[in-house]
Design a protein around this motif. Structure first.
Motif, PDB file in Angstrom:
ATOM      1  N   ALA A  17       5.556   6.937   8.367  1.00 13.33           N
ATOM      2  CA  ALA A  17       5.681   6.912   6.781  1.00 13.33           C
ATOM      3  C   ALA A  17       6.019   8.184   6.369  1.00 13.33           C
ATOM      4  CB  ALA A  17       4.391   6.251   6.026  1.00 13.33           C
ATOM      5  N   ASP A  18       5.442   9.420   6.906  1.00 17.17           N
ATOM      6  CA  ASP A  18       5.867  10.648   6.462  1.00 17.17           C
ATOM      7  C   ASP A  18       7.151  11.045   6.812  1.00 17.17           C
ATOM      8  OD1 ASP A  18       5.086  10.746   9.177  1.00 17.17           O
ATOM      9  OD2 ASP A  18       4.129  12.887   8.982  1.00 17.17           O
ATOM     10  N   ALA A  19       7.980  10.501   7.677  1.00 17.00           N
ATOM     11  CA  ALA A  19       9.286  10.817   8.099  1.00 17.00           C
ATOM     12  C   ALA A  19      10.204  10.126   7.175  1.00 17.00           C
ATOM     13  CB  ALA A  19       9.671  10.599   9.520  1.00 17.00           C
ATOM     14  N   ILE A  20       9.801   9.239   6.402  1.00 16.29           N
ATOM     15  CA  ILE A  20      10.788   8.561   5.478  1.00 16.29           C
ATOM     16  C   ILE A  20      11.124   9.254   4.195  1.00 16.29           C
ATOM     17  CG2 ILE A  20      11.127   6.322   4.323  1.00 16.29           C
ATOM     18  CD1 ILE A  20      10.853   5.987   7.344  1.00 16.29           C
ATOM     19  N   ASP A  21      12.032   9.487   4.002  1.00 19.16           N
ATOM     20  CA  ASP A  21      12.467   9.875   2.767  1.00 19.16           C
ATOM     21  C   ASP A  21      11.870   9.406   1.480  1.00 19.16           C
ATOM     22  OD1 ASP A  21      13.687  11.002   0.436  1.00 19.16           O
ATOM     23  OD2 ASP A  21      15.653  10.999   1.168  1.00 19.16           O
ATOM     24  N   ASP A  22      11.361  10.089   0.390  1.00 21.65           N
ATOM     25  CA  ASP A  22      10.656   9.322  -0.571  1.00 21.65           C
ATOM     26  C   ASP A  22      11.431   8.420  -1.397  1.00 21.65           C
ATOM     27  OD1 ASP A  22       8.190  10.613   0.061  1.00 21.65           O
ATOM     28  OD2 ASP A  22       8.389  12.169  -1.518  1.00 21.65           O
ATOM     29  N   ASN A  23      12.671   8.655  -1.315  1.00 25.22           N
ATOM     30  CA  ASN A  23      13.843   7.672  -1.960  1.00 25.22           C
ATOM     31  C   ASN A  23      14.075   6.569  -1.295  1.00 25.22           C
ATOM     32  OD1 ASN A  23      13.653   9.294  -4.405  1.00 25.22           O
ATOM     33  ND2 ASN A  23      15.127  10.866  -3.358  1.00 25.22           N
ATOM     34  N   GLU A  24      13.872   6.582   0.100  1.00 28.04           N
ATOM     35  CA  GLU A  24      14.135   5.674   0.778  1.00 28.04           C
ATOM     36  C   GLU A  24      13.798   4.254   0.488  1.00 28.04           C
ATOM     37  OE1 GLU A  24      16.692   3.902   3.795  1.00 28.04           O
ATOM     38  OE2 GLU A  24      16.472   6.071   3.644  1.00 28.04           O
ATOM     39  N   GLU A  25      14.622   3.116   0.184  1.00 28.95           N
ATOM     40  CA  GLU A  25      14.191   1.870   0.085  1.00 28.95           C
ATOM     41  C   GLU A  25      13.771   1.051   1.017  1.00 28.95           C
ATOM     42  OE1 GLU A  25      13.488   0.653  -3.165  1.00 28.95           O
ATOM     43  OE2 GLU A  25      13.779   3.086  -3.930  1.00 28.95           O
ATOM     44  N   ASP A  26      14.686   1.280   2.086  1.00 27.55           N
ATOM     45  CA  ASP A  26      14.771   0.241   3.457  1.00 27.55           C
ATOM     46  C   ASP A  26      13.715   0.826   4.270  1.00 27.55           C
ATOM     47  OD1 ASP A  26      16.561  -1.363   2.058  1.00 27.55           O
ATOM     48  OD2 ASP A  26      18.055  -0.255   2.691  1.00 27.55           O
ATOM     49  N   LEU A  46      -8.641   2.515   1.652  1.00 28.88           N
ATOM     50  CA  LEU A  46      -7.537   2.739   2.436  1.00 28.88           C
ATOM     51  C   LEU A  46      -7.087   4.205   2.056  1.00 28.88           C
ATOM     52  CD1 LEU A  46      -5.510   1.518   4.496  1.00 28.88           C
ATOM     53  CD2 LEU A  46      -3.904   1.101   2.565  1.00 28.88           C
ATOM     54  N   SER A  47      -6.779   5.089   3.060  1.00 22.03           N
ATOM     55  CA  SER A  47      -6.261   6.360   2.835  1.00 22.03           C
ATOM     56  C   SER A  47      -4.637   6.402   3.090  1.00 22.03           C
ATOM     57  CB  SER A  47      -6.787   7.621   3.300  1.00 22.03           C
ATOM     58  OG  SER A  47      -6.737   7.750   4.697  1.00 22.03           O
ATOM     59  N   TYR A  48      -3.946   7.328   2.638  1.00 20.05           N
ATOM     60  CA  TYR A  48      -2.577   7.545   2.984  1.00 20.05           C
ATOM     61  C   TYR A  48      -2.634   8.113   4.614  1.00 20.05           C
ATOM     62  CZ  TYR A  48       2.455   8.608   2.515  1.00 20.05           C
ATOM     63  OH  TYR A  48       3.772   8.617   2.951  1.00 20.05           O
ATOM     64  N   ALA A  86       0.909  -1.016   0.066  1.00 21.01           N
ATOM     65  CA  ALA A  86       0.003  -0.065   0.043  1.00 21.01           C
ATOM     66  C   ALA A  86       0.783   1.285   0.026  1.00 21.01           C
ATOM     67  CB  ALA A  86      -0.969   0.018   1.300  1.00 21.01           C
ATOM     68  N   GLU A  87       1.790   1.274   0.979  1.00 22.09           N
ATOM     69  CA  GLU A  87       2.716   2.503   0.904  1.00 22.09           C
ATOM     70  C   GLU A  87       3.558   2.708  -0.363  1.00 22.09           C
ATOM     71  OE1 GLU A  87       6.159   4.455   3.601  1.00 22.09           O
ATOM     72  OE2 GLU A  87       6.126   2.307   3.280  1.00 22.09           O
ATOM     73  N   SER A  88       4.035   1.743  -0.991  1.00 18.53           N
ATOM     74  CA  SER A  88       4.664   1.738  -2.333  1.00 18.53           C
ATOM     75  C   SER A  88       3.662   2.340  -3.454  1.00 18.53           C
ATOM     76  CB  SER A  88       5.137   0.328  -2.516  1.00 18.53           C
ATOM     77  OG  SER A  88       5.624   0.523  -3.838  1.00 18.53           O
ATOM     78  N   LEU A  89       2.377   1.853  -3.418  1.00 22.25           N
ATOM     79  CA  LEU A  89       1.489   2.318  -4.409  1.00 22.25           C
ATOM     80  C   LEU A  89       1.013   3.796  -4.035  1.00 22.25           C
ATOM     81  CD1 LEU A  89      -1.091  -0.699  -4.636  1.00 22.25           C
ATOM     82  CD2 LEU A  89       0.645   0.236  -6.420  1.00 22.25           C
ATOM     83  N   PHE A  90       0.992   4.267  -2.955  1.00 18.20           N
ATOM     84  CA  PHE A  90       0.587   5.665  -2.674  1.00 18.20           C
ATOM     85  C   PHE A  90       1.910   6.611  -2.981  1.00 18.20           C
ATOM     86  CE2 PHE A  90      -2.105   4.220   0.981  1.00 18.20           C
ATOM     87  CZ  PHE A  90      -3.066   4.539   0.408  1.00 18.20           C
ATOM     88  N   LYS A  91       3.009   6.262  -2.894  1.00 19.85           N
ATOM     89  CA  LYS A  91       4.102   7.030  -3.142  1.00 19.85           C
ATOM     90  C   LYS A  91       4.477   6.945  -4.650  1.00 19.85           C
ATOM     91  CE  LYS A  91       6.302   7.129   1.294  1.00 19.85           C
ATOM     92  NZ  LYS A  91       7.523   6.857   2.160  1.00 19.85           N
TER      93      LYS A  91
END
Length: 139
Positions: A62-71, A51-53, A27-32
């Motif tokens: 999740a909002d504190a994670i860098d959008d480019n963060e893979e891990d 499901l909403s973000y 879900a998080e992956s699809l949102f981003k």
């Protein structure tokens, strides 16, 4: 402004969905990846939730994670299922409902997206952003 314009003219028809058996990482992956805020949750052909973000943010950082963060730390996501986090008891609308009628529903409720369902099949999603963009086009 056209008063009887159906919501089908502004809804998104290429709907990204989640299966109820997917996990919250998906879900998080699809949102981003798609830069969206709402995803209908389906079981087969039936929509069973939304499901909403924001739902995801309530249980994570999740909002504190860098959008480019893979891990991304998945511990919190593994504690919940999509069905536990999603909104149930949805209000859905038919594609021939007018934009005004949909706007009235959204203005009175605490959510920002409605699934569009015709003949028990998900055919689209309409959001407050769709309504705002429609309004902007009128001027």
């Amino acid at each position: 402004m056209k008063k009887r314009t159906p919501v089908s003219t502004i809804m998104t028809t290429d709907v990204i969905t989640l299966n109820h058996s997917d996990n919250l990482e998906v879900a998080e992956s699809l949102f981003k990846k798609n830069n969206i805020r709402h995803i209908p949750v389906v079981s087969g052909d039936q929509i069973i939730g939304m499901l909403s973000y924001t739902d995801l943010l309530r249980i994570s950082f999740a909002d504190a994670i860098d959008d480019n963060e893979e891990d991304v730390d998945t511990v919190v996501y593994n504690m919940f299922t999509i069905e536990q986090v999603m909104a149930k008891n949805l209000i859905s609308v038919h594609s021939n409902l007018t934009i005004k009628e949909v706007a009235e529903i959204l203005s009175k409720k605490e959510f920002h997206a409605l699934p569009v369902v015709d003949d028990n099949k998900l055919v689209g999603i309409v959001t407050t952003t769709d309504l705002i963009n429609y309004l902007i086009e009128q001027f």
